[in-house]
Design a protein around this motif. Structure first.
Motif, PDB file in Angstrom:
ATOM      1  N   GLU A 252      49.626  48.443  50.752  1.00 57.61           N
ATOM      2  CA  GLU A 252      50.367  47.311  50.192  1.00 57.61           C
ATOM      3  C   GLU A 252      49.871  45.993  50.777  1.00 57.61           C
ATOM      4  OE1 GLU A 252      54.988  45.677  49.792  1.00 57.61           O
ATOM      5  OE2 GLU A 252      54.571  47.671  50.611  1.00 57.61           O
ATOM      6  N   GLU A 253      49.591  45.980  52.082  1.00 58.87           N
ATOM      7  CA  GLU A 253      49.061  44.770  52.709  1.00 58.87           C
ATOM      8  C   GLU A 253      47.706  44.401  52.118  1.00 58.87           C
ATOM      9  OE1 GLU A 253      47.595  43.337  57.146  1.00 58.87           O
ATOM     10  OE2 GLU A 253      49.349  44.653  56.986  1.00 58.87           O
ATOM     11  N   ALA A 254      46.864  45.400  51.874  1.00 57.45           N
ATOM     12  CA  ALA A 254      45.558  45.137  51.268  1.00 57.45           C
ATOM     13  C   ALA A 254      45.716  44.571  49.859  1.00 57.45           C
ATOM     14  CB  ALA A 254      44.723  46.415  51.241  1.00 57.45           C
ATOM     15  N   ALA A 255      46.720  45.050  49.128  1.00 56.32           N
ATOM     16  CA  ALA A 255      46.963  44.532  47.780  1.00 56.32           C
ATOM     17  C   ALA A 255      47.363  43.061  47.822  1.00 56.32           C
ATOM     18  CB  ALA A 255      48.038  45.361  47.088  1.00 56.32           C
ATOM     19  N   LEU A 256      48.181  42.687  48.798  1.00 56.73           N
ATOM     20  CA  LEU A 256      48.564  41.281  48.949  1.00 56.73           C
ATOM     21  C   LEU A 256      47.342  40.436  49.319  1.00 56.73           C
ATOM     22  CD1 LEU A 256      51.939  41.706  50.881  1.00 56.73           C
ATOM     23  CD2 LEU A 256      51.637  41.070  48.477  1.00 56.73           C
ATOM     24  N   ALA A 257      46.494  40.982  50.174  1.00 55.82           N
ATOM     25  CA  ALA A 257      45.268  40.262  50.535  1.00 55.82           C
ATOM     26  C   ALA A 257      44.362  40.079  49.321  1.00 55.82           C
ATOM     27  CB  ALA A 257      44.530  41.015  51.638  1.00 55.82           C
ATOM     28  N   ALA A 258      44.300  41.086  48.456  1.00 55.98           N
ATOM     29  CA  ALA A 258      43.482  40.974  47.244  1.00 55.98           C
ATOM     30  C   ALA A 258      43.991  39.861  46.344  1.00 55.98           C
ATOM     31  CB  ALA A 258      43.481  42.303  46.496  1.00 55.98           C
ATOM     32  N   ALA A 259      45.302  39.713  46.265  1.00 56.47           N
ATOM     33  CA  ALA A 259      45.868  38.634  45.452  1.00 56.47           C
ATOM     34  C   ALA A 259      45.504  37.267  46.043  1.00 56.47           C
ATOM     35  CB  ALA A 259      47.382  38.796  45.355  1.00 56.47           C
ATOM     36  N   ARG A 260      45.542  37.157  47.367  1.00 54.06           N
ATOM     37  CA  ARG A 260      45.162  35.887  48.004  1.00 54.06           C
ATOM     38  C   ARG A 260      43.686  35.588  47.779  1.00 54.06           C
ATOM     39  NH1 ARG A 260      48.623  37.867  52.084  1.00 54.06           N
ATOM     40  NH2 ARG A 260      46.848  38.639  53.300  1.00 54.06           N
ATOM     41  N   VAL A 261      42.856  36.621  47.888  1.00 56.43           N
ATOM     42  CA  VAL A 261      41.427  36.425  47.651  1.00 56.43           C
ATOM     43  C   VAL A 261      41.176  35.938  46.234  1.00 56.43           C
ATOM     44  CG1 VAL A 261      39.236  37.655  47.354  1.00 56.43           C
ATOM     45  CG2 VAL A 261      40.596  38.022  49.416  1.00 56.43           C
ATOM     46  N   THR A 262      41.900  36.494  45.277  1.00 61.55           N
ATOM     47  CA  THR A 262      41.734  36.086  43.882  1.00 61.55           C
ATOM     48  C   THR A 262      42.059  34.609  43.714  1.00 61.55           C
ATOM     49  OG1 THR A 262      42.236  38.312  43.092  1.00 61.55           O
ATOM     50  CG2 THR A 262      42.513  36.511  41.517  1.00 61.55           C
ATOM     51  N   ALA A 263      43.155  34.152  44.324  1.00 63.88           N
ATOM     52  CA  ALA A 263      43.529  32.740  44.224  1.00 63.88           C
ATOM     53  C   ALA A 263      42.519  31.852  44.957  1.00 63.88           C
ATOM     54  CB  ALA A 263      44.929  32.538  44.792  1.00 63.88           C
ATOM     55  N   ASP A 264      42.083  32.286  46.135  1.00 62.17           N
ATOM     56  CA  ASP A 264      41.107  31.499  46.890  1.00 62.17           C
ATOM     57  C   ASP A 264      39.760  31.453  46.182  1.00 62.17           C
ATOM     58  OD1 ASP A 264      42.963  30.934  48.858  1.00 62.17           O
ATOM     59  OD2 ASP A 264      42.310  32.557  50.190  1.00 62.17           O
ATOM     60  N   ARG A 265      39.392  32.535  45.515  1.00 61.69           N
ATOM     61  CA  ARG A 265      38.131  32.534  44.759  1.00 61.69           C
ATOM     62  C   ARG A 265      38.202  31.563  43.592  1.00 61.69           C
ATOM     63  NH1 ARG A 265      37.837  37.718  43.296  1.00 61.69           N
ATOM     64  NH2 ARG A 265      38.783  37.276  41.274  1.00 61.69           N
ATOM     65  N   ALA A 266      39.329  31.517  42.909  1.00 56.74           N
ATOM     66  CA  ALA A 266      39.490  30.572  41.802  1.00 56.74           C
ATOM     67  C   ALA A 266      39.347  29.138  42.297  1.00 56.74           C
ATOM     68  CB  ALA A 266      40.845  30.783  41.132  1.00 56.74           C
ATOM     69  N   HIS A 267      39.878  28.867  43.481  1.00 57.01           N
ATOM     70  CA  HIS A 267      39.747  27.522  44.056  1.00 57.01           C
ATOM     71  C   HIS A 267      38.281  27.216  44.369  1.00 57.01           C
ATOM     72  CE1 HIS A 267      41.045  23.924  46.150  1.00 57.01           C
ATOM     73  NE2 HIS A 267      40.308  24.275  47.199  1.00 57.01           N
ATOM     74  N   LEU A 268      37.555  28.188  44.922  1.00 57.77           N
ATOM     75  CA  LEU A 268      36.138  27.988  45.211  1.00 57.77           C
ATOM     76  C   LEU A 268      35.355  27.723  43.933  1.00 57.77           C
ATOM     77  CD1 LEU A 268      33.594  28.115  46.992  1.00 57.77           C
ATOM     78  CD2 LEU A 268      33.670  30.613  46.786  1.00 57.77           C
ATOM     79  N   VAL A 269      35.595  28.521  42.914  1.00 60.94           N
ATOM     80  CA  VAL A 269      34.882  28.332  41.646  1.00 60.94           C
ATOM     81  C   VAL A 269      35.193  26.964  41.056  1.00 60.94           C
ATOM     82  CG1 VAL A 269      34.705  29.170  39.263  1.00 60.94           C
ATOM     83  CG2 VAL A 269      34.722  30.798  41.165  1.00 60.94           C
ATOM     84  N   ASP A 270      36.431  26.525  41.156  1.00 62.26           N
ATOM     85  CA  ASP A 270      36.813  25.209  40.645  1.00 62.26           C
ATOM     86  C   ASP A 270      36.082  24.104  41.394  1.00 62.26           C
ATOM     87  OD1 ASP A 270      38.649  23.466  39.004  1.00 62.26           O
ATOM     88  OD2 ASP A 270      39.284  22.871  41.012  1.00 62.26           O
TER      89      ASP A 270
END
Length: 355
Positions: A252-270
């Motif tokens: 479950e903790e890894a799943a939460l980390a994956a969600a954060r990575v997804t948001a942080d990746r979108a910020h990087l791409v932007d």
């Protein structure tokens, strides 16, 4: 097959940061890891170092995590060891590696005396794989999902379509736990003939120095790989980590980390989208992005002067010196990096856009 200058298959991102104090965007290990609870759990295992390692509890934990019998699981000293085992234990006559991807599978096969064929995916197609690109005669096929360094997530159906009698299909899912819901994973599948799935616990949990990963596959394939291993190949601390990281709370903790990575990746791409001449390969699905820009090799050196290390792309078959791989970091780090990259591009208007 396209003939390219031979890249350095043994070059990895850690070479970009070793012995430096640079901000690390070159290595794909999640920052701020391992978490304190995992460090404490590993530290407590040191009291048992006098005993030989017993992998049964960790093997059972991995099996439960993926809904498989324990005979489908092999613990390894990181996913990289699995490539060595495959190269030694699988009697392939025509091995094929799908590139661009992590270079250790090909390096291990070559070291074991195999002649390796490359299927080179194209940037023009978004580095997407068409099953028909793989020769019918290939009896060992290795592909990453999501793929390092392209960050492409191939559909599970596309990869499953590569399977056939007499072929071993190896899918490297080292970064799959960074994908929300582990979409397109083949882990846990028992209906795909010849399937071998590799997983790493070093990326999400920050355990690259501990070396722990595992193989999922049919019992006869797992047994063949296990026979190629030395005795007690995984240490007690690494086994402790494997068991801990496969428990429900950790998943479950890894799943939460994956969600954060997804948001942080979108910020990087932007942020990258605001820089002229920077092309992002997408859509990205992993904890890193692949970018193309003119003069990338010189830009990489200039970024070091500004305090940032990024991964060169020309050591991956199918890529050239115009490519860089960037690890996803928190938004503050990304903003600092975007400003540094704008200065390296020496474009004042772009610099203003990333303030």
């Amino acid at each position: 097959m396209t003939t390219l200058p031979e890249p350095d298959l043994r070059h990895h991102g850690d070479a970009e940061v070793r012995g430096s104090d640079l901000t690390d965007l070159a290595v794909n290990v999640r920052a701020g890891t391992p978490p304190a609870w995992l460090r404490d759990r590993i530290a407590r295992s040191l009291d048992t170092l006098a005993a030989y390692p017993d992998g049964r509890p960790a093997r059972a934990a991995v099996a439960r995590r993926h809904g498989l019998p324990t005979g489908h699981v092999l613990l390894t000293a990181g996913a990289a060891e699995a490539f060595v085992l495959i190269s030694r234990a699988i009697p392939a006559r025509r091995p094929v590696v799908v590139h661009p991807q992590f270079t250790e599978p090909e390096a291990a096969l070559r070291d074991a005396g195999h002649r390796v064929e490359r299927v080179l995916l194209s940037a023009g197609d978004g580095f997407r794989l068409a099953p028909e690109a793989v020769p019918d005669e290939a009896d060992l096929v290795i592909v990453g999902n999501p793929t390092n360094p392209t960050s492409v997530l191939h559909p599970a159906g596309t990869l499953a379509a590569l399977a056939r009698p007499g072929r071993v299909l190896v899918v490297d899912e080292a970064f799959m736990d960074a994908v929300p819901g582990e979409a397109e994973s083949l882990a846990g599948r028992t209906d795909v003939p010849g399937l071998v799935v590799l997983r790493s616990l070093t990326k999400t949990w920050g355990l690259a120095g501990l070396r722990i990963g595992y193989v999922l596959g049919a019992p006869e394939l797992v047994a063949a790989l296990e026979r190629a291993q030395p005795l007690w190949p995984v240490s007690v601390p690494a086994l402790t980590a494997a068991e801990a990281c496969c428990e429900p709370a950790a998943v479950e903790e890894a799943a939460l980390a994956a969600a954060r990575v997804t948001a942080d990746r979108a910020h990087l791409v932007d942020r990258l989208a605001g820089l002229p001449g920077v092309e992002v390969c997408g859509p990205a699905a992993g904890p890193f992005v692949l970018v193309r820009l003119p003069g990338a090799d010189a830009i990489r050196e200039r970024l070091r002067e500004h305090g940032f290390a990024v991964r060169r792309g020309d050591t991956f078959p199918g890529l050239g010196p115009e490519w860089l791989r960037l690890a996803v970091r928190d938004r503050g780090t990304t903003d600092r990096f975007a400003r540094a990259l704008a200065r390296c591009l020496d474009r004042a208007p772009a610099d203003r856009r990333v303030e």
